[in-house]
Design a protein around this motif. Structure first.
Motif, PDB file in Angstrom:
ATOM      1  N   VAL A   1      -0.645  -7.465  12.446  1.00 25.39           N
ATOM      2  CA  VAL A   1      -1.186  -8.499  11.555  1.00 25.39           C
ATOM      3  C   VAL A   1      -0.161  -8.982  10.519  1.00 25.39           C
ATOM      4  N   PRO A   2       0.557  -8.060   9.818  1.00 22.09           N
ATOM      5  CA  PRO A   2       1.523  -8.567   8.838  1.00 22.09           C
ATOM      6  C   PRO A   2       2.590  -9.462   9.471  1.00 22.09           C
ATOM      7  N   THR A   3       3.072  -9.069  10.667  1.00 22.53           N
ATOM      8  CA  THR A   3       4.091  -9.885  11.330  1.00 22.53           C
ATOM      9  C   THR A   3       3.554 -11.264  11.658  1.00 22.53           C
TER      10      THR A   3
ATOM     11  N   TYR B   1      -4.230   0.367  11.442  1.00 24.82           N
ATOM     12  CA  TYR B   1      -4.809  -0.507  12.467  1.00 24.82           C
ATOM     13  C   TYR B   1      -4.182  -1.895  12.398  1.00 24.82           C
ATOM     14  N   LEU B   2      -4.069  -2.417  11.150  1.00 24.00           N
ATOM     15  CA  LEU B   2      -3.521  -3.762  10.989  1.00 24.00           C
ATOM     16  C   LEU B   2      -2.080  -3.838  11.491  1.00 24.00           C
TER      17      LEU B   2
ATOM     18  N   VAL C   1      -3.670  -0.826  -3.620  1.00 24.57           N
ATOM     19  CA  VAL C   1      -3.805  -0.114  -2.353  1.00 24.57           C
ATOM     20  C   VAL C   1      -4.093  -1.066  -1.200  1.00 24.57           C
ATOM     21  N   LEU C   2      -4.893  -2.107  -1.473  1.00 24.23           N
ATOM     22  CA  LEU C   2      -5.297  -3.001  -0.389  1.00 24.23           C
ATOM     23  C   LEU C   2      -4.248  -4.062  -0.079  1.00 24.23           C
TER      24      LEU C   2
ATOM     25  N   LEU D   1      -0.020  -5.158   2.999  1.00 28.04           N
ATOM     26  CA  LEU D   1       0.000  -6.423   3.743  1.00 28.04           C
ATOM     27  C   LEU D   1       1.132  -7.341   3.281  1.00 28.04           C
ATOM     28  N   ILE D   2       1.332  -7.396   1.966  1.00 28.95           N
ATOM     29  CA  ILE D   2       2.284  -8.365   1.414  1.00 28.95           C
ATOM     30  C   ILE D   2       3.724  -7.873   1.516  1.00 28.95           C
TER      31      ILE D   2
END
Lengths: 421, 145
Positions: free
Chosen positions: A293-295, A287-288, A333-334, A338-339
């Motif tokens: 979101v990361p971009t 979803y992210l 995992v979380l 993202l990073i």
């Protein structure tokens, strides 16, 4: 919808299982975006396409088998006989044995439980101060994390889709550096007391060697197999698990046959707990990423930070905080999904990033106020936790120095891959 | 039965690593193993969770927190079960076949099973909690917690 998300996040702090918190967020987000919620399960079912996943339950199984057997006792006896001559004595042995043991059992806290009870009285008897011994054992509890075949390394490989054999190589030099620094510190602590070394007769030496003869080749089989090109990492997991099973059950007979279902169910519970978090985070990550979101996060951060080194420094601080609050598996995992894209944007090698992640999370294990090792040690040795804060402090300092070296000298992690990979 | 799956994983990799079907079968077995393990973890309350409530809130609030988290767990697992059910229904209708020429949904049936059973377990737990709460608050107001 947003209120529900906030409620979910609050519940996350109050013992609600993490995988359900993430699942709930994913379900709510997809529902709000008017996407069919079965997407969540489609994402979860994609886990079956991850080839490396197989090695996780097998290494967990092997680790639990090892920690339930008398292998820790044998390793300790062997090291005392053959490494007793090392300067630094028992303290250095403690570091080495804990590192080896953690590498094979994963960092689920078993080291402190399995070895701490044996090592603490021995350290005190050898004249080390109470405070030093407690700090040493508490911080050694997660020491071998960077050495193959540690579970967090494999899990990072699964999430970041990096090559496991590269990750295994990358951890060796940073892990060794950490050991050397800690061992050096331990040696300075030793000189202040009267050195009393026991010598062993050849017969005792032979005895110790004979006892360990079956466990000793394990690292060689594992690493030799992978880098000799005999088997791929997931097969290595099966070989390791099978070998450990045979050795502990048939040769040493430490584990009776009727204890086996218990051990299997224990490993299944541990693996299941990790798997559902992994599954849930696949859905929420999707979803992210769908929402870019990361971009956007990367663009946002880039407007403030343009140097890779500043980014790494902030990343370290962030991860230390995360490491002190979350356990290592859920943290990986979380945070990794993202990073990772952001770090790649700054030109950081994913394998190097993995080592930075693990070093941070390892330190997080012993960071007040909620580092897991502190609690385990406090529980195991029946000491107040504030006392442990004080005793781990010097070790914590050294670990942070190692972290900085690892972060700002990428070649330390990547050197062996260049040569051997 | 659970342990059998683990042994099976073992034998497959060690004995028949050359076979074509062994690899995907192994992956599905891992998935099944893991989900059943997760179900077991639910049973034993061994799921990874953060617990700040013990530091942040007074002792008397603890049973209420359990009540609320169990309710949350029931609802979420019910949501997951629903999602899994829709997923399987779509697969039965439109899905292709996978390994051993069995349809995809057969291999993924473990999702609704696991989440369904989890819902049941959390649901029962919630009802038990609720019952306990009402019983521990009799008219005279004394708490027996």
């Amino acid at each position: 919808m947003n209120i529900l998300k906030v409620v979910t996040l609050i519940l996350a702090l109050l013992r609600a299982p993490l995988f359900l918190v993430i699942s709930a967020l994913a379900l709510l987000s997809f529902y709000a975006a008017e996407i069919d919620i079965s997407v969540v399960i489609i994402e979860m079912s994609r886990l079956a396409d991850t080839p490396l996943l197989v090695s996780l339950p097998l290494f967990i199984f092997a680790g639990i088998l090892l920690s339930e057997s008398r292998a820790p006792l044998r390793i300790l006896k062997f090291s005392r006989i053959f490494l007793g001559w090392l300067p630094g004595g028992l303290a250095v042995i403690t570091l080495l044995v804990c590192a080896l043991f953690t590498a094979f059992t994963g960092a689920s806290g078993v080291t402190i439980f399995a070895l701490g009870g044996l090592l603490l009285p021995a350290l005190l008897k050898d004249g080390y101060s109470d405070r030093f011994s407690m700090g040493l054992i508490t911080s050694s509890g997660s020491l071998g994390l960077l050495f193959p075949p540690s579970l967090p390394l494999i899990l990072y490989g699964v999430i970041a889709e990096s090559r496991i054999d590269h990750l295994f190589l990358a951890g060796i030099l940073p892990g060794t550096l950490m050991l050397i620094l800690l061992a050096g510190y331990s040696m300075t602590r030793e000189s202040s007391r009267t050195v009393r070394k026991k010598s062993y007769s050849p017969r005792e030496m032979l005895e110790g060697l004979r006892e360990i003869a079956w466990e000793l080749p394990l690292p060689v089989i594992l690493l030799g197999g992978i880098y000799g090109g005999i088997f791929v990492p997931s097969e290595a997991a099966a070989v390791t698990a099978f070998y450990v099973l045979i050795v502990e059950m048939c040769i040493h007979r430490d584990i009776p046959f009727k204890a086996l279902p218990g051990i299997m169910s224990k490993s299944m519970v541990l693996f299941g707990g990790i798997l559902v978090i992994l599954a849930a985070s696949m859905a929420s990550t999707n979803y992210l990423i769908d929402q870019e979101v990361p971009t956007r996060l990367f663009e946002y951060i880039q407007t403030y930070i343009d140097s890779k080194y500043t980014f790494l420094l902030l990343l370290n601080i962030f991860l230390l905080i995360v490491g002190a609050m979350l356990d290592i598996f859920s943290a990986l995992v979380l945070i990794v999904p993202l990073i990772l894209p952001i770090a790649i944007g700054y030109g950081i090698d994913p394998v190097h990033l993995g080592i930075i992640f693990l070093t941070n999370l390892q330190i997080g294990y012993c960071t007040p106020p909620v580092g897991l090792n502190l609690f385990l040690a406090s529980y195991r040795f029946e000491r107040p936790i504030a006392e442990l804060y004080r005793s781990t402090l010097p070790f914590l300092g050294l670990l942070v120095i190692t972290l900085l070296i690892i972060t700002y000298f990428p070649w330390l992690s990547l050197f062996l891959i260049k040569i051997l990979g | 039965m659970l342990s059998l799956a683990c042994v099976q994983i073992f034998m497959r990799t060690v004995l028949s690593s050359g076979l074509l079907w062994a690899e995907p079968l192994l992956r599905y077995l891992v998935l099944w193993c893991g989900l059943l393990g997760a179900l077991k973890a639910t049973e034993q309350r061994k799921h990874i969770a953060l617990d700040f409530s013990t530091y942040l809130l007074p002792e008397s609030a603890q049973p209420w927190i359990t009540l609320v988290t169990d309710l949350f767990c029931t609802i979420t697992t019910a949501g997951l079960s629903l999602a899994a059910w829709i997923f399987i229904k779509n697969e039965i209708e439109f899905g292709g076949t996978d390994l051993l020429s069995l349809p995809v949904w057969v291999w993924n049936i473990i999702f609704p099973i696991t989440f369904g059973l989890m819902t049941l377990r959390y649901g029962i737990r919630f009802i038990v909690d609720l019952f306990d709460r009402f019983r521990s608050l009799p008219p005279n107001g004394s708490q027996n917690q």
